[in-house]
Design an enzyme around this catalytic site. Structure first.
Site, short mmCIF file in Angstrom:
data_model
loop_
_atom_site.label_atom_id
_atom_site.label_comp_id
_atom_site.label_asym_id
_atom_site.label_seq_id
_atom_site.Cartn_x
_atom_site.Cartn_y
_atom_site.Cartn_z
N ARG A 136 -51.06 -30.73 23.95
CA ARG A 136 -51.00 -29.29 24.23
C ARG A 136 -51.10 -29.03 25.74
NH1 ARG A 136 -54.51 -29.36 19.53
NH2 ARG A 136 -56.36 -29.25 20.88
N CYS A 169 -42.52 -16.06 41.55
CA CYS A 169 -42.46 -15.03 40.51
C CYS A 169 -42.65 -15.66 39.13
CB CYS A 169 -41.14 -14.28 40.57
SG CYS A 169 -40.91 -13.30 42.06
N ASP A 197 -38.26 -8.96 38.48
CA ASP A 197 -37.21 -8.02 38.87
C ASP A 197 -36.19 -8.07 37.74
OD1 ASP A 197 -35.00 -6.72 39.91
OD2 ASP A 197 -34.95 -7.83 41.79
N HIS A 235 -40.29 -4.96 36.05
CA HIS A 235 -39.98 -3.73 36.77
C HIS A 235 -38.50 -3.58 37.12
CE1 HIS A 235 -41.33 -6.88 39.62
NE2 HIS A 235 -40.26 -6.50 40.30
N ILE A 236 -38.13 -2.35 37.37
CA ILE A 236 -36.83 -1.99 37.93
C ILE A 236 -37.11 -1.23 39.22
CG2 ILE A 236 -34.74 -0.61 37.64
CD1 ILE A 236 -34.89 -1.14 34.66
#
Length: 299
Positions: A136, A169, A197, A235-236
């Protein structure tokens, strides 16, 4: 599976897009950020996809598979200079690179030599999948607090100080080897992403997770299983809102086109190490999409 199926990759993706746009219409969820552009965001998104149903490239808008794959090769080889990408006509990292192409200890550096201490996470994942597939602990992380950039300094200053030009990110990749009733092992993959994004990076991140699973499965004797993408802050950007609404209006007329997902074909020998892959070792077949749509980038 058709792209219009309620459980398809596109349906899940478009549901999230519409959720964010609805918040934007109500001026809800707006945040200023590092780029000073500002974005509308939601917390804790998820997309799940069975790779037996095809390779996850969006039908609703074109995803540049070759650029995405080139970037993955860049990571797998542990390279951190943008010039390698430019030589292969990939400009993903150009807005952040120094004049000499340097990006600092970004993704590939952490994957192949974490924190400069010699630990190769890719080799660890491959070895564990082969020798202890029920573990794991089959995972790697791009997130290293020691090399996070100082937001008060320029990209060039951070690189000069031994820091990454950007924080990662997509941060944590986890793999699960599942023994199914047919007696075969299937490789599942999960990506936990700090910041998404969603119009520009999101489609790359989902397909890159799928590509990781395909390549590792091919090399370690697995079938491909299920992927799950988890977005922390999805997000935008505010400068993408109008273009997003235009895109959705354009594709509305094609909502009932019967389009299936493409197939990934790996031609590399199973024994070929992923770090030695090149652009000719795999390709996509049957990718049909509704067009190329541009969205502004926030640097």
């Amino acid at each position: 599976m058709l792209w219009t199926d309620p459980k398809s990759y596109d349906s899940q993706y478009l549901d999230i897009v519409n959720t964010i746009l609805n918040k934007a219409d109500k001026s809800n969820g707006y945040r200023l950020d590092r780029t000073k552009v500002g974005a509308y965001s939601i917390f804790g998104t998820s997309i799940e996809w069975d790779l037996q149903n095809g390779f996850p490239l969006l039908v609703s808008k074109f995803t540049a598979f070759k650029s995405m794959y080139t970037e993955l090769l860049f990571f797998m080889k542990g390279i951190t200079n943008n010039n390698w990408l430019l030589e292969r006509n990939c400009t993903i990292w150009t807005p952040w690179a120094n004049e000499d192409g340097e990006l600092g200890p970004v993704y590939g550096a952490q994957l192949r030599n974490f924190d400069g201490q010699g630990f190769d996470q890719l080799e660890y994942v491959i070895k564990t999948l082969k020798e202890n597939p029920d573990s794991r602990r089959i995972m790697f992380s791009y997130y290293n607090p020691n090399v996070l950039p100082d937001e008060s300094k320029s990209h060039a200053e951070n690189v000069a100080n031994g820091k990454a030009v950007l924080p990662p990110c997509h941060v944590l990749y986890m793999f699960d080897s599942e023994l199914r009733e047919d007696g075969k092992r299937y490789l599942n993959g999960m990506l936990v992403q700090r910041s998404v994004d969603f119009l520009l990076g999101g489609p790359y991140n989902v397909s890159q997770l799928a590509l990781w699973v395909h390549i590792l499965a091919h090399h370690t004797g697995h079938e491909v299983g299920t992927i799950k993408h988890i977005g922390n802050n999805t997000h935008i950007y505010s400068n993408q809102i109008d273009d997003a609404k235009l895109w959705l209006s354009v594709i509305e007329k094609d909502r009932y086109k019967n389009i299936e997902y493409p197939k990934l074909v790996i031609t590399a020998d199973k024994d070929k190490h992923p770090q030695d892959y090149d652009l000719n070792d795999l390709h996509i077949e049957g990718y049909e999409h509704l067009g190329r749509f541009k969205f502004k980038i926030a640097v």
